[in-house]
Design a protein around this motif. Structure first.
Motif, PDB file in Angstrom:
ATOM      1  N   CYS A   1       0.627   5.353  -3.263  1.00  0.00           N
ATOM      2  CA  CYS A   1       0.548   3.770  -2.751  1.00  0.00           C
ATOM      3  C   CYS A   1      -0.858   3.337  -2.742  1.00  0.00           C
ATOM      4  O   CYS A   1      -1.523   3.951  -2.355  1.00  0.00           O
ATOM      5  CB  CYS A   1       1.272   3.788  -1.444  1.00  0.00           C
ATOM      6  SG  CYS A   1       2.977   4.313  -1.177  1.00  0.00           S
ATOM      7  N   GLY A   2      -0.705   2.038  -3.023  1.00  0.00           N
ATOM      8  CA  GLY A   2      -1.971   1.244  -2.850  1.00  0.00           C
ATOM      9  C   GLY A   2      -3.263   2.072  -3.566  1.00  0.00           C
ATOM     10  O   GLY A   2      -3.099   2.114  -5.030  1.00  0.00           O
ATOM     11  N   THR A   3      -4.414   2.241  -3.033  1.00  0.00           N
ATOM     12  CA  THR A   3      -5.464   2.740  -3.752  1.00  0.00           C
ATOM     13  C   THR A   3      -5.118   4.169  -4.230  1.00  0.00           C
ATOM     14  O   THR A   3      -5.463   4.691  -5.158  1.00  0.00           O
ATOM     15  CB  THR A   3      -6.576   3.098  -2.748  1.00  0.00           C
ATOM     16  OG1 THR A   3      -7.120   1.594  -2.464  1.00  0.00           O
ATOM     17  CG2 THR A   3      -7.529   3.686  -3.255  1.00  0.00           C
ATOM     18  N   SER A   4      -4.076   4.927  -3.456  1.00  0.00           N
ATOM     19  CA  SER A   4      -3.818   6.300  -4.100  1.00  0.00           C
ATOM     20  C   SER A   4      -3.137   6.129  -5.266  1.00  0.00           C
ATOM     21  O   SER A   4      -3.124   7.250  -6.218  1.00  0.00           O
ATOM     22  CB  SER A   4      -3.014   7.110  -2.992  1.00  0.00           C
ATOM     23  OG  SER A   4      -3.870   7.281  -1.847  1.00  0.00           O
TER      24      SER A   4
ATOM     25  N   SER B   1      -1.915  10.770  -1.353  1.00  0.00           N
ATOM     26  CA  SER B   1      -2.223   9.958   0.061  1.00  0.00           C
ATOM     27  C   SER B   1      -3.341  10.538   0.682  1.00  0.00           C
ATOM     28  O   SER B   1      -3.515  11.852   1.142  1.00  0.00           O
ATOM     29  CB  SER B   1      -0.710  10.023   0.587  1.00  0.00           C
ATOM     30  OG  SER B   1      -1.016   9.633   2.019  1.00  0.00           O
ATOM     31  N   GLN B   2      -4.423   9.759   0.906  1.00  0.00           N
ATOM     32  CA  GLN B   2      -5.594  10.061   1.570  1.00  0.00           C
ATOM     33  C   GLN B   2      -5.055  10.543   3.155  1.00  0.00           C
ATOM     34  O   GLN B   2      -5.363  11.457   3.528  1.00  0.00           O
ATOM     35  CB  GLN B   2      -6.623   8.941   1.854  1.00  0.00           C
ATOM     36  CG  GLN B   2      -6.573   7.938   2.916  1.00  0.00           C
ATOM     37  CD  GLN B   2      -6.638   7.832   4.226  1.00  0.00           C
ATOM     38  OE1 GLN B   2      -7.455   9.075   4.432  1.00  0.00           O
ATOM     39  NE2 GLN B   2      -6.302   7.134   5.271  1.00  0.00           N
ATOM     40  N   SER B   3      -4.232   9.681   3.786  1.00  0.00           N
ATOM     41  CA  SER B   3      -3.678  10.036   5.243  1.00  0.00           C
ATOM     42  C   SER B   3      -2.818  11.134   5.116  1.00  0.00           C
ATOM     43  O   SER B   3      -2.746  11.875   6.413  1.00  0.00           O
ATOM     44  CB  SER B   3      -3.242   8.912   5.844  1.00  0.00           C
ATOM     45  OG  SER B   3      -1.778   8.462   5.060  1.00  0.00           O
TER      46      SER B   3
ATOM     47  N   THR C   1       1.646   8.704   4.737  1.00  0.00           N
ATOM     48  CA  THR C   1       2.483   7.529   4.276  1.00  0.00           C
ATOM     49  C   THR C   1       3.740   7.650   4.056  1.00  0.00           C
ATOM     50  O   THR C   1       4.077   8.603   3.290  1.00  0.00           O
ATOM     51  CB  THR C   1       1.459   7.108   2.967  1.00  0.00           C
ATOM     52  OG1 THR C   1       0.384   6.612   3.395  1.00  0.00           O
ATOM     53  CG2 THR C   1       2.590   5.613   2.400  1.00  0.00           C
TER      54      THR C   1
ATOM     55  N   VAL D   1     -10.070   0.393   6.996  1.00  0.00           N
ATOM     56  CA  VAL D   1      -8.969   0.265   6.577  1.00  0.00           C
ATOM     57  C   VAL D   1      -8.878   0.110   5.126  1.00  0.00           C
ATOM     58  O   VAL D   1      -8.114   0.860   4.344  1.00  0.00           O
ATOM     59  CB  VAL D   1      -8.004  -1.131   7.301  1.00  0.00           C
ATOM     60  CG1 VAL D   1      -6.882  -1.295   6.536  1.00  0.00           C
ATOM     61  CG2 VAL D   1      -8.002  -0.641   8.706  1.00  0.00           C
ATOM     62  N   ALA D   2      -9.885  -0.471   4.635  1.00  0.00           N
ATOM     63  CA  ALA D   2      -9.870  -0.326   2.922  1.00  0.00           C
ATOM     64  C   ALA D   2     -10.375   1.044   2.789  1.00  0.00           C
ATOM     65  O   ALA D   2     -11.452   1.421   2.977  1.00  0.00           O
ATOM     66  CB  ALA D   2     -10.938  -1.420   2.449  1.00  0.00           C
ATOM     67  N   ALA D   3      -9.588   1.772   1.842  1.00  0.00           N
ATOM     68  CA  ALA D   3      -9.888   2.854   1.240  1.00  0.00           C
ATOM     69  C   ALA D   3     -11.107   2.813   0.414  1.00  0.00           C
ATOM     70  O   ALA D   3     -11.092   2.059  -0.604  1.00  0.00           O
ATOM     71  CB  ALA D   3      -8.862   3.677   0.480  1.00  0.00           C
TER      72      ALA D   3
ATOM     73  N   GLN E   1     -10.238  11.232  -4.351  1.00  0.00           N
ATOM     74  CA  GLN E   1      -9.430  11.506  -5.130  1.00  0.00           C
ATOM     75  C   GLN E   1      -9.593  11.650  -6.546  1.00  0.00           C
ATOM     76  O   GLN E   1      -9.098  12.605  -7.649  1.00  0.00           O
ATOM     77  CB  GLN E   1      -8.170  10.426  -4.899  1.00  0.00           C
ATOM     78  CG  GLN E   1      -7.580  10.361  -3.434  1.00  0.00           C
ATOM     79  CD  GLN E   1      -6.883   9.255  -3.217  1.00  0.00           C
ATOM     80  OE1 GLN E   1      -6.717   8.406  -3.880  1.00  0.00           O
ATOM     81  NE2 GLN E   1      -5.942   9.010  -1.877  1.00  0.00           N
TER      82      GLN E   1
ATOM     83  N   LEU F   1      -7.279  -5.184  -5.339  1.00  0.00           N
ATOM     84  CA  LEU F   1      -6.708  -4.963  -4.013  1.00  0.00           C
ATOM     85  C   LEU F   1      -8.032  -4.734  -2.902  1.00  0.00           C
ATOM     86  O   LEU F   1      -7.594  -5.349  -1.685  1.00  0.00           O
ATOM     87  CB  LEU F   1      -6.218  -3.558  -4.134  1.00  0.00           C
ATOM     88  CG  LEU F   1      -5.564  -2.778  -2.654  1.00  0.00           C
ATOM     89  CD1 LEU F   1      -4.478  -3.556  -2.319  1.00  0.00           C
ATOM     90  CD2 LEU F   1      -5.146  -1.399  -2.771  1.00  0.00           C
ATOM     91  N   LYS F   2      -9.083  -4.457  -3.042  1.00  0.00           N
ATOM     92  CA  LYS F   2     -10.152  -4.387  -1.951  1.00  0.00           C
ATOM     93  C   LYS F   2     -10.473  -5.904  -1.843  1.00  0.00           C
ATOM     94  O   LYS F   2     -10.490  -6.184  -0.580  1.00  0.00           O
ATOM     95  CB  LYS F   2     -11.390  -3.740  -2.617  1.00  0.00           C
ATOM     96  CG  LYS F   2     -11.486  -2.367  -2.772  1.00  0.00           C
ATOM     97  CD  LYS F   2     -11.542  -1.543  -1.536  1.00  0.00           C
ATOM     98  CE  LYS F   2      -9.905  -1.362  -1.199  1.00  0.00           C
ATOM     99  NZ  LYS F   2      -9.588   0.036  -1.594  1.00  0.00           N
TER     100      LYS F   2
ATOM    101  N   GLU G   1      -7.589  -7.335   0.406  1.00  0.00           N
ATOM    102  CA  GLU G   1      -7.373  -6.539   1.706  1.00  0.00           C
ATOM    103  C   GLU G   1      -8.523  -7.178   2.902  1.00  0.00           C
ATOM    104  O   GLU G   1      -8.049  -7.444   3.735  1.00  0.00           O
ATOM    105  CB  GLU G   1      -7.659  -5.261   1.769  1.00  0.00           C
ATOM    106  CG  GLU G   1      -6.623  -4.457   1.071  1.00  0.00           C
ATOM    107  CD  GLU G   1      -6.800  -2.786   1.148  1.00  0.00           C
ATOM    108  OE1 GLU G   1      -7.627  -2.430   0.542  1.00  0.00           O
ATOM    109  OE2 GLU G   1      -5.746  -2.260   1.739  1.00  0.00           O
TER     110      GLU G   1
ATOM    111  N   VAL H   1       0.477   3.903   6.928  1.00  0.00           N
ATOM    112  CA  VAL H   1       1.827   3.113   7.131  1.00  0.00           C
ATOM    113  C   VAL H   1       2.889   3.959   7.250  1.00  0.00           C
ATOM    114  O   VAL H   1       3.295   4.509   6.027  1.00  0.00           O
ATOM    115  CB  VAL H   1       1.772   2.281   5.729  1.00  0.00           C
ATOM    116  CG1 VAL H   1       3.268   1.403   5.790  1.00  0.00           C
ATOM    117  CG2 VAL H   1       0.545   1.292   5.576  1.00  0.00           C
TER     118      VAL H   1
END
Ligand code: F6R
Length: 621
Positions: A313-316, A360-362, A365, A411-413, A420, A497-498, A501, A618
């Motif tokens: 998702c998103g940046t990933s 996923s960095q976290s 997600t 928050v912004a990766a 990654q 996206l950056k 955000e 998220v």
């Protein structure tokens, strides 16, 4: 999306909980609260105030001076029920003798609520979470009647309450009847237990308890843990006690501090060269196994793979797109790219010859976790890429590749994106070598080139002043298109996206060749188009696309290679970056665009670390 922290220690827990809340605040919150057990009585302190409730809690003298040694705290990001004091966690049962905090969504809370109200429970909030406290209340009563003083009554009552819940949860509970215990349970929302010298801790996020604990246990789904000041007992869903091995987290407390930087995001941007280097350290393209930090399958099975799916998702998702181009180019296997929240609903065709890579960095997600659950059922091989050791994404998979970026708080990766890209591009080269689509010497040359990108990121970071001067020219601009082709396309998506955000400006990332199929109609002299036009095989085509938009009046900015002597003759506003091999260009081309987003956000007076409406992790669908 909410943050949880709890502690049961030999000393007063107030400071630990308040400090923990501050460490969780980067996730954004609209309310916060604490429950303490004082002389077998639960004391609740709760406030709703956008990004200010922790400050308010910190000023309550009674809370600060409390000698309570057990407590829970929570930062809330409202999903069910508006942000107000009553809806803030912790929630209590009817008699204020049970306190719970919850992260996730209880999907069937309305049915449970009706059932509880019929039984005479007094539900005070409009949240989906409060019902959990009342279910535990009922179940504890039953346990106490049948097992009298059994110390496991509380854990049994929590367990029974889970039976009725549909949805996702990380739950922590305390009871005045069991004043030395915290019980936690998990399904799809993260819970980590930390064991320390002065006591034990629980949290939704390891960064909140790094300073206090030195050994950590990430709960798996359907596990329940009973934590006391000197013990941790882990149970499966049938309450069979299970053995566990704790993990040591290499991140230090200092890694999760700003250390003099004006924001976490800026600090993390400057950490990108190191994140990149660390992620590739000890990997060897001639030994594919070394790309995996955990491996539970025979890597020779990768010879049988006919198709790869990349999900995130998103940046990933953007790093997945870079990886798709690289794997198809070097390994010659078809690769499909999926936004994780779409993947399982579109009924993709998977079997034993499919490889699914979840990014996923976290590692928490929920959409990405659900995508991998879906893939697991179809016998596909599964590899996960995460920045967090022990995170849910790394459970139950065939192999794991970690990015070694350190904790990302902004928050912004930024640095995790770079991590990654490092691991996925390195893996693509190694897989090409392994499957014989790349010669050893070719693979070695590519890998050497990849390693050199860390210096190029560094060089780009040193140009912040130049990039900022260009960014300042865009102060007041409202509409942005980022366009690029081939490897410039994922960079355009990530740059848009950056900007969205952290600066809240309208921005779109587009494949440059696609613009003329519709979006070009939007452009006028109020539009800004940023073209990613570093040297690659489609360079001339990107320049033509930029000419097209300029002729519609758009204000054009360009990311170009240092060696490009021509571009200055055509365009005035140029973010120069070090020349980089085409397939690695996303690693370097994104740097000026991160600065662009950052500078415009600062000019707008935004809190870059806590952008509005966003959460770092998220954990709801
Ligand atoms: C972008 C950003 C989000 C995340 C997305 C996925 O700056 O932070 O778009 O990339 O929520 O998060 P992870 O990688 O943790 O799955």
């Amino acid at each position: 999306m909410c943050g949880i922290i709890g502690a049961v220690t030999v000393e007063s827990v107030s400071e630990t909980l308040l400090e923990g809340l501050k460490r969780l605040e980067y996730r954004g919150y609209d309310s916060a609260g604490v429950v303490l057990i004082e002389s077998e009585v639960l004391k609740f302190y709760k406030y709703a105030h956008l990004n200010k409730s922790i400050e308010k809690l910190s000023k309550i003298a009674e809370l600060n001076s409390s000698l309570a040694t057990v407590g829970l705290a929570h930062t809330r990001w409202a999903t069910h029920g508006v942000p107000n004091d009553v809806n803030a966690h912790p929630h209590a049962d009817c008699t204020d003798s049970i306190g719970i905090v919850h992260n996730g969504i209880i999907e069937n809370y309305r049915q449970i609520l009706l059932h509880l109200e019929k039984k005479g429970h007094n539900i005070k909030s409009n949240t989906d979470s409060e019902v959990v406290a009342h279910l535990i209340e009922d179940n504890l009563l039953v346990e106490k009647q049948s097992n009298q003083d059994d110390p496991l009554n509380f854990v049994r009552a929590v367990r029974k309450s889970l039976n009725l819940l549909k949805g996702t949860y990380g739950i922590a509970a305390v009871s005045s009847d069991f004043p030395g215990q915290i019980v936690v349970a998990k399904n799809m929302s993260p819970i980590v237990v930390g064991l320390g010298n002065s006591g034990n801790y629980i949290s939704s996020d390891v960064a909140a308890i790094l300073e206090k604990a030195d050994k950590f246990l990430y709960l798996k789904d359907n596990q329940i843990a009973l934590i006391t000041q000197d013990n941790l007992r882990l149970y499966d869903i049938d309450l069979n006690e299970i053995d566990f091995k704790t993990t040591e987290v290499t991140w230090s407390y200092a890694d999760a501090q700003k250390l003099g930087h004006e924001s976490f995001m800026l600090k993390e941007m400057y950490e990108q060269p190191v994140a990149f280097k660390n992620t590739l350290a000890d990997r060897d393209i001639n030994k594919l196994e070394l790309f995996f930090d955990e491996i539970h399958f025979d890597p020779n099975r990768l010879m049988d793979i006919q198709k790869v799916f990349l999900v995130g998702c998103g940046t990933s998702f953007h790093s997945a797109m870079v990886a798709k181009y690289a794997i198809e180019h070097w390994v010659r296997i078809p690769v499909e790219l999926d936004i994780a929240s779409e993947f399982r609903y579109r009924d993709p065709i998977l079997d034993g010859s499919t490889l699914v890579i979840g990014i996923s960095q976290s590692g928490e997600t929920i959409d990405t976790l659900a995508a991998l659950n879906f893939a697991r059922k179809s016998r596909a091989k599964i590899i996960s890429v995460s920045n967090v050791v022990g995170s849910a994404l790394t459970n139950n998979v065939d192999a794991v590749m970690f990015t070694r970026a350190g904790p990302e708080i902004g928050v912004a990766a930024t640095k995790t994106y770079i991590g990654q890209l490092a691991v996925l591009l390195g893996f693509a080269i190694s897989l090409g070598k392994f499957r014989g689509t790349l010669f050893k010497s070719e693979a070695e040359n590519y890998f050497r080139e990849l390693l050199s990108c860390s210096d190029k990121i560094d060089m780009a970071l040193k140009r912040r002043e130049d990039y900022n001067q260009l960014a300042q020219k865009l102060s007041g601009a409202k509409d942005f298109f980022f366009i690029g082709r081939n490897m410039g396309y994922p960079t355009s998506l990530e740059a848009a996206l950056k900007l969205k955000e952290i600066s809240y400006l309208h921005a779109e990332g587009y494949a440059a060749g696609e613009l003329k199929h519709g979006p070009i109609a939007v452009l006028d002299d109020q539009s800004t188009v940023v073209g990613v036009a570093t040297k690659n095989k489609l360079y001339d085509k990107v320049l033509s696309n930029l000419e097209e938009v300029r002729s519609r009046g758009a204000n054009v900015f360009v990311v170009a290679s240092d060696s490009d002597e021509e571009i200055g003759k055509h365009f005035e506003n140029i973010f120069y970056v070090p020349d980089t091999f085409e397939l690695f260009s996303p690693i370097v081309d994104i740097i000026p665009l991160q600065f662009l987003a950052y500078e415009l956000a600062k000019l707008a007076g935004n809190d870059v670390d806590r952008p509005r409406n966003l959460a770092k992790t998220v954990t709801v669908e």
